[in-house]
Scaffold this motif. Structure first.
Motif, mmCIF file in Angstrom:
data_model
loop_
_atom_site.group_PDB
_atom_site.id
_atom_site.type_symbol
_atom_site.label_atom_id
_atom_site.label_comp_id
_atom_site.label_asym_id
_atom_site.label_seq_id
_atom_site.Cartn_x
_atom_site.Cartn_y
_atom_site.Cartn_z
ATOM 1 N N VAL A 114 0.837 -1.200 0.000
ATOM 2 C CA VAL A 114 0.000 0.000 0.000
ATOM 3 C C VAL A 114 0.870 1.248 0.000
ATOM 4 O O VAL A 114 0.597 2.210 -0.732
ATOM 5 N N GLU A 115 1.923 1.233 0.789
ATOM 6 C CA GLU A 115 2.820 2.386 0.839
ATOM 7 C C GLU A 115 3.449 2.651 -0.519
ATOM 8 O O GLU A 115 3.586 3.803 -0.940
ATOM 9 N N GLN A 116 3.798 1.602 -1.223
ATOM 10 C CA GLN A 116 4.352 1.762 -2.571
ATOM 11 C C GLN A 116 3.329 2.381 -3.518
ATOM 12 O O GLN A 116 3.668 3.244 -4.327
ATOM 13 N N ALA A 117 2.065 1.944 -3.420
ATOM 14 C CA ALA A 117 1.017 2.472 -4.292
ATOM 15 C C ALA A 117 0.688 3.923 -3.983
ATOM 16 O O ALA A 117 0.262 4.676 -4.866
ATOM 17 N N LEU A 118 0.882 4.331 -2.730
ATOM 18 C CA LEU A 118 0.541 5.697 -2.316
ATOM 19 C C LEU A 118 1.749 6.631 -2.292
ATOM 20 O O LEU A 118 1.616 7.796 -1.909
ATOM 21 N N ALA A 119 2.901 6.152 -2.693
ATOM 22 C CA ALA A 119 4.136 6.932 -2.573
ATOM 23 C C ALA A 119 4.041 8.279 -3.266
ATOM 24 O O ALA A 119 4.578 9.285 -2.784
ATOM 25 N N GLY A 122 2.617 11.275 -1.160
ATOM 26 C CA GLY A 122 3.261 11.582 0.110
ATOM 27 C C GLY A 122 3.563 10.326 0.886
ATOM 28 O O GLY A 122 3.113 9.231 0.557
ATOM 29 N N THR A 123 4.305 10.477 1.938
ATOM 30 C CA THR A 123 4.749 9.340 2.731
ATOM 31 C C THR A 123 3.929 9.198 4.002
ATOM 32 O O THR A 123 3.659 10.177 4.683
ATOM 33 N N GLY A 124 3.564 7.975 4.305
ATOM 34 C CA GLY A 124 2.886 7.694 5.557
ATOM 35 C C GLY A 124 3.902 7.532 6.674
ATOM 36 O O GLY A 124 5.048 7.965 6.566
#
Length: 347
Positions: A114-119, A122-124
């Motif tokens: 998910v973090e890769q898809a939302l990169a 912005g960063t979580g």
């Protein structure tokens, strides 16, 4: 330079999640790791098989985690709470699949896909040197967040709503065994065991369990919503969520309503969703189900038939193997921790 041998441990290896994780490790980027199998003292000495290998289970104690780079806690929350500090003191990276460490300071809920898809948005919250453990995100929150992240990456995502159907195996072996026994007893006109559910779960859909149940569906629903929010970190719309317990043993399914700020063509949505870890099924393909998803590594998605016109709202049907998905996510979390700490030590 000699390649370092990676040492991993699975605490609670005889649980449903532990068995799947053990199997998945052997087929992952960590396949070459030396894996130590750990569980309750009464299980020590038993053999645990995976593919062509047999390994002995060792008991969990203060010395069980020495020399390990990462420990996966896959047993009960009580078992994790009792022993995770042993792993911390031994300097191991910690990945928690039991959710026992959700409220501990300096722990993070993670799903690297998910973090890769939302990169791009912005960063979580990412692990740092002060992180003492990572909680592998609930598989249902991973499903919803990854689909929303993919849809919102190139399309104007406005809102998300989902009805998630939970299988018995997500709550553990005891719950699955009770569903099995209820099914047999109903067919033979006998009284039903109700220790786990305090309700008839067999052949029945339930939005909540009985007052005396050992399990609480509301806890699961709150966890899925909380994990989704933590993964989204403000980069996705809030999810309107209802969790229903389904009378099935394995596999999550979900009916998901996706709303866009303006009409979009379904072929564009299909291309946005399709990719690593997600398979979109169209046309004459068998629709996703908990049966067809069993043993699959991908989240299966069914879009409605393309009517030739753009839509602003669309219902998606999702299915995934909950145990397989949880194991893959836990391994992905461990890999990210290893990148952060090349020597595999939590400071």
């Amino acid at each position: 330079m000699e390649e370092r041998v990676y040492h991993a441990g699975i605490a609670g290896v005889t649980s449903l999640a532990g068995k799947d994780l053990h199997e998945e490790l052997g087929q992952s980027v960590m396949a070459a790791a030396d894996v130590r199998l750990l569980d309750h003292e009464e299980l020590a000495g038993q053999l645990e098989a995976t593919d062509d290998e047999m390994s002995f289970i060792q008991k969990i104690d203060a010395h069980a985690f020495e020399g390990l780079d990462v420990v996966f806690f896959a047993g009960s929350a009580a078992q994790t709470a009792e022993s995770w500090n042993f792993a911390r003191k031994a300097g191991a990276n910690i990945v928690d699949l039991s959710y026992a460490l959700e409220s501990e300071p300096e722990t993070l809920v993670q799903a690297p896909w998910v973090e890769q898809a939302l990169a791009a948005k912005g960063t979580g919250t990412l692990p740092g040197l002060s992180t003492v453990a990572v909680v592998a995100a609930h598989p249902a929150s991973l499903m919803l967040a990854l689909i929303a992240a993919r849809a919102g990456k190139s399309l104007p995502l406005k809102s998300l709503a989902a009805v998630v159907y939970e299988p018995a195996s997500q709550l553990g072996k005891e719950t699955m065994d009770e569903l099995h026994q209820q099914t047999l007893n109903l067919l033979s006109f006998q009284n039903l065991p109700k220790e786990q559910y305090d309700a008839q779960a067999a052949f029945n859909l339930l939005p909540e369990f009985g007052e005396s149940a050992l399990q609480r569906l509301s806890v699961t629903e709150n966890r899925i919503r909380k994990h989704f929010d933590l993964l989204a970190a403000g980069r996705l719309p809030e999810v309107a969520l209802q969790v229903v317990h389904a009378p099935v043993f394995h596999g999550y399914t979900a009916s998901v309503l996706v709303e866009f700020a303006e009409p979009v063509d379904l072929p564009l949505l299909e291309r946005a969703l399709e990719g690593e870890h997600v398979e979109v099924l169209l046309g004459d393909a068998e629709p996703p189900s908990n049966v067809s998803a069993a043993g699959r590594k991908e989240i299966l998605v069914r879009l409605p038939e393309d009517a030739g016109q753009a839509v602003s709202r669309v219902w998606l049907w999702l299915a995934a193997d909950n145990l397989k998905l949880a194991a893959q996510n836990a391994i992905a979390c461990a890999v990210e921790l290893e990148k952060l700490r090349p020597q595999g030590k939590v400071q």
